[in-house]
Design a protein around this motif. Structure first.
Motif, mmCIF file in Angstrom:
data_model
loop_
_atom_site.group_PDB
_atom_site.id
_atom_site.type_symbol
_atom_site.label_atom_id
_atom_site.label_comp_id
_atom_site.label_asym_id
_atom_site.label_seq_id
_atom_site.Cartn_x
_atom_site.Cartn_y
_atom_site.Cartn_z
ATOM 1 N N HIS A 2 0.858 -1.183 0.000
ATOM 2 C CA HIS A 2 0.000 0.000 0.000
ATOM 3 C C HIS A 2 0.893 1.231 0.000
ATOM 4 C CE1 HIS A 2 -3.531 -2.467 0.893
ATOM 5 N NE2 HIS A 2 -2.772 -3.105 1.773
ATOM 6 N N PHE A 17 3.754 0.802 2.747
ATOM 7 C CA PHE A 17 3.765 -0.315 3.679
ATOM 8 C C PHE A 17 3.751 -1.618 2.880
ATOM 9 C CE2 PHE A 17 1.792 1.382 7.914
ATOM 10 C CZ PHE A 17 2.823 2.309 8.013
ATOM 11 N N SER A 20 0.907 -5.255 4.973
ATOM 12 C CA SER A 20 -0.063 -4.651 5.891
ATOM 13 C C SER A 20 -1.433 -4.659 5.235
ATOM 14 C CB SER A 20 0.362 -3.215 6.215
ATOM 15 O OG SER A 20 -0.665 -2.528 6.898
ATOM 16 N N PHE A 25 -3.055 0.361 7.107
ATOM 17 C CA PHE A 25 -2.329 1.381 6.342
ATOM 18 C C PHE A 25 -3.069 2.713 6.372
ATOM 19 C CE2 PHE A 25 -1.709 3.672 2.304
ATOM 20 C CZ PHE A 25 -0.356 3.966 2.429
ATOM 21 N N CYS A 167 3.795 -3.181 9.886
ATOM 22 C CA CYS A 167 3.935 -3.879 8.615
ATOM 23 C C CYS A 167 5.242 -4.654 8.620
ATOM 24 C CB CYS A 167 3.912 -2.875 7.463
ATOM 25 S SG CYS A 167 5.059 -1.493 7.667
#
Length: 203
Positions: A2, A17, A20, A25, A167
């Motif tokens: 993300h 991230f 995650s 996020f 993450c």
């Protein structure tokens, strides 16, 4: 993976991230954006009501109380200046203004003429008096402090420390300051590109 880009502190900031979920996020991104705004309100010299602007406006008047974050960063700036033998000096505000850096980058890029002010001498560290016990800072008359660069770097570190466990890997990039941790989005290592100062078109 993300990733999202937003603008703060006069530059684009990217948060990425790896490993995650989307909800984690988005919550982290919302917190980071709010933290960036709060950080800028403390350290930006382009906001007349920021803590740094207040400190500069009170130069020569006497000690003033400041937040823990400002106290910590001024103390760190003094230590780094001493460690670098003066190569880094947070008291360059007047010199920056005289060189034309008297507004944020977007406004600087739009200007069609440049000032012809004479170069300004940079004060010594003795122009800063920091009292940890009373939580106060004072500047000597004529001195001005600029914490923009070191403040942005400290913010990058803060984000990494707060969200590293959210993450399996991540990257936070802010106008030249970069922090990566953990698993990269592909391959075995993080790959970071640097723009050449003279030939930005090079990959």
């Amino acid at each position: 993976v993300h990733s999202e880009t937003f603008r703060a502190m006069g530059c684009p900031m990217n948060v990425t991230f790896v490993g995650s979920d989307a909800g984690t996020f988005r919550r982290a991104l919302t917190e980071i954006i709010a933290a960036a705004e709060a950080w800028e309100q403390q350290f930006s010299r382009f906001r007349i009501d920021s803590e740094v602007s207040l400190l500069n406006a009170q130069a020569g008047i006497g000690p003033i109380s400041f937040s823990r974050e400002v106290m910590t960063l001024v103390e760190r700036a003094i230590a780094e200046s001493a460690r670098s033998g003066g190569a880094f000096n947070p008291l360059v505000l007047k010199a920056l203004r005289n060189a034309g850096y008297d507004r944020d980058f977007d406004d600087v890029r739009r200007r069609t003429t440049w000032p012809t002010s004479e170069a300004a001498a940079v004060p010594s560290l003795e122009s800063i008096t920091l009292d940890r016990r009373r939580q106060t800072i004072s500047l000597a008359a004529g001195a001005g402090i600029d914490l923009s660069g070191i403040a942005k770097g400290a913010f990058i570190d803060l984000v990494g420390e707060r969200h590293a466990e959210s993450c399996s890997g991540g990257c936070f990039s802010a106008g030249g300051d970069v922090r990566v941790w953990g698993e990269p989005p592909d391959g075995d290592v993080w790959t970071v590109g640097l723009e050449h100062p003279n030939w930005p078109e090079l990959d």
